[in-house]
Design a protein around this motif. Structure first.
Motif, PDB file in Angstrom:
ATOM      1  N   UNK A  96      11.827  35.820  88.390  1.00  0.00           N
ATOM      2  CA  UNK A  96      11.178  35.097  87.287  1.00  0.00           C
ATOM      3  C   UNK A  96       9.718  35.524  87.293  1.00  0.00           C
ATOM      4  N   UNK A  97       9.288  36.158  86.213  1.00  0.00           N
ATOM      5  CA  UNK A  97       7.946  36.723  86.155  1.00  0.00           C
ATOM      6  C   UNK A  97       6.984  35.920  85.278  1.00  0.00           C
ATOM      7  N   UNK A  98       7.440  34.789  84.726  1.00  0.00           N
ATOM      8  CA  UNK A  98       6.620  34.067  83.759  1.00  0.00           C
ATOM      9  C   UNK A  98       6.464  32.604  84.139  1.00  0.00           C
ATOM     10  N   UNK A  99       5.501  31.945  83.513  1.00  0.00           N
ATOM     11  CA  UNK A  99       5.286  30.513  83.679  1.00  0.00           C
ATOM     12  C   UNK A  99       4.894  29.929  82.319  1.00  0.00           C
ATOM     13  N   UNK A 100       5.028  28.638  82.181  1.00  0.00           N
ATOM     14  CA  UNK A 100       4.697  27.971  80.916  1.00  0.00           C
ATOM     15  C   UNK A 100       3.223  28.186  80.597  1.00  0.00           C
ATOM     16  N   UNK A 101       2.950  28.530  79.346  1.00  0.00           N
ATOM     17  CA  UNK A 101       1.579  28.751  78.899  1.00  0.00           C
ATOM     18  C   UNK A 101       1.122  30.196  79.006  1.00  0.00           C
ATOM     19  N   UNK A 102       1.922  31.037  79.610  1.00  0.00           N
ATOM     20  CA  UNK A 102       1.547  32.432  79.805  1.00  0.00           C
ATOM     21  C   UNK A 102       1.696  33.224  78.514  1.00  0.00           C
ATOM     22  N   UNK A 103       0.725  34.106  78.259  1.00  0.00           N
ATOM     23  CA  UNK A 103       0.837  35.058  77.166  1.00  0.00           C
ATOM     24  C   UNK A 103       1.523  36.307  77.694  1.00  0.00           C
ATOM     25  N   UNK A 104       2.452  36.844  76.916  1.00  0.00           N
ATOM     26  CA  UNK A 104       3.170  38.053  77.314  1.00  0.00           C
ATOM     27  C   UNK A 104       3.013  39.116  76.241  1.00  0.00           C
ATOM     28  N   UNK A 109       8.250  42.250  81.445  1.00  0.00           N
ATOM     29  CA  UNK A 109       9.446  41.677  82.073  1.00  0.00           C
ATOM     30  C   UNK A 109       9.282  40.165  82.192  1.00  0.00           C
ATOM     31  N   UNK A 110      10.311  39.420  81.757  1.00  0.00           N
ATOM     32  CA  UNK A 110      10.290  37.970  81.808  1.00  0.00           C
ATOM     33  C   UNK A 110      11.177  37.455  82.940  1.00  0.00           C
ATOM     34  N   UNK A 111      12.444  37.845  82.910  1.00  0.00           N
ATOM     35  CA  UNK A 111      13.435  37.436  83.905  1.00  0.00           C
ATOM     36  C   UNK A 111      14.263  38.650  84.303  1.00  0.00           C
ATOM     37  N   UNK A 112      14.848  38.565  85.486  1.00  0.00           N
ATOM     38  CA  UNK A 112      15.894  39.502  85.858  1.00  0.00           C
ATOM     39  C   UNK A 112      17.119  38.671  86.187  1.00  0.00           C
TER      40      UNK A 112
END
Length: 193
Positions: A96-104, A109-112
């Protein structure tokens, strides 16, 4: 991976090891470009031009929406600013490469997610053993993590690249990996015999 830039509003799957099903929501995503494309599609849905509607739907698929999400746009609340990121396959979240509030950014990559329903047991067959190893041959596999449990599989691949240093080649056996008590029996990278 992110199909376009935007912000992760909330996470529905927030930890590694979570079991997800295909089509399950992983996160709520805000993207101005996606929001604009959704609104254009809703406007075209009220018109009588099938070609424009099909082009708008194709654009939404390229932006990462599933066909079910596109079909549901007609009933989506106009004030809703987010879309869901859906799991493309059923499996286990391994990263899991993301968290709430993060700009992408696009391509980030978000999830694997890995499908551990079938596991590979790999071993080395030495040169003198190769006449006895063939595709389709049944194999019994045990692991110290599950004493007394025997997994049955078949050889599905023999690596044609012979390793001259070890005088061996890799052989792959595929094993069914059932879910018991909400987890897979065989864990990734276990040792086995």
């Amino acid at each position: 991976s992110a199909y376009l830039p935007g912000r992760i509003e909330t996470l529905q799957v927030s930890f590694v090891g979570a079991e997800v099903k295909q089509g399950e929501s992983l996160a709520e995503f805000y993207s101005p470009a996606l929001l604009q494309a959704e609104r254009e599609y809703r406007v075209l849905s009220g018109q009588n031009n099938a070609d424009l509607r099909a082009a708008a739907a194709s654009r939404l698929r390229q932006m990462g929406l599933a066909p079910e999400q596109i079909a549901a746009l007609a009933t989506k609340a106009p004030e809703s600013l987010t879309s869901q990121i859906l799991a493309p396959i059923s499996g286990t979240v391994t990263e899991k490469k993301i968290y709430a509030g993060q700009y992408v950014q696009e391509g980030e990559k978000l999830f694997e997610i890995a499908d551990f329903s079938t596991m590979w047991f790999q071993f080395r067959a030495y040169e003198q053993d190769l006449p006895f190893v063939q595709i389709g041959l049944p194999v019994d596999v045990t692991t110290p993590s599950l004493p007394g449990k025997v997994f049955n599989g078949k050889i599905t691949f023999i690596d044609p690249n012979f390793d001259g240093a070890t005088r061996s080649t890799k052989v792959r056996v595929e094993l069914a990996n059932p879910v018991v008590d909400n987890r897979r029996l065989l864990l990734h990278r276990l040792y086995a015999e």
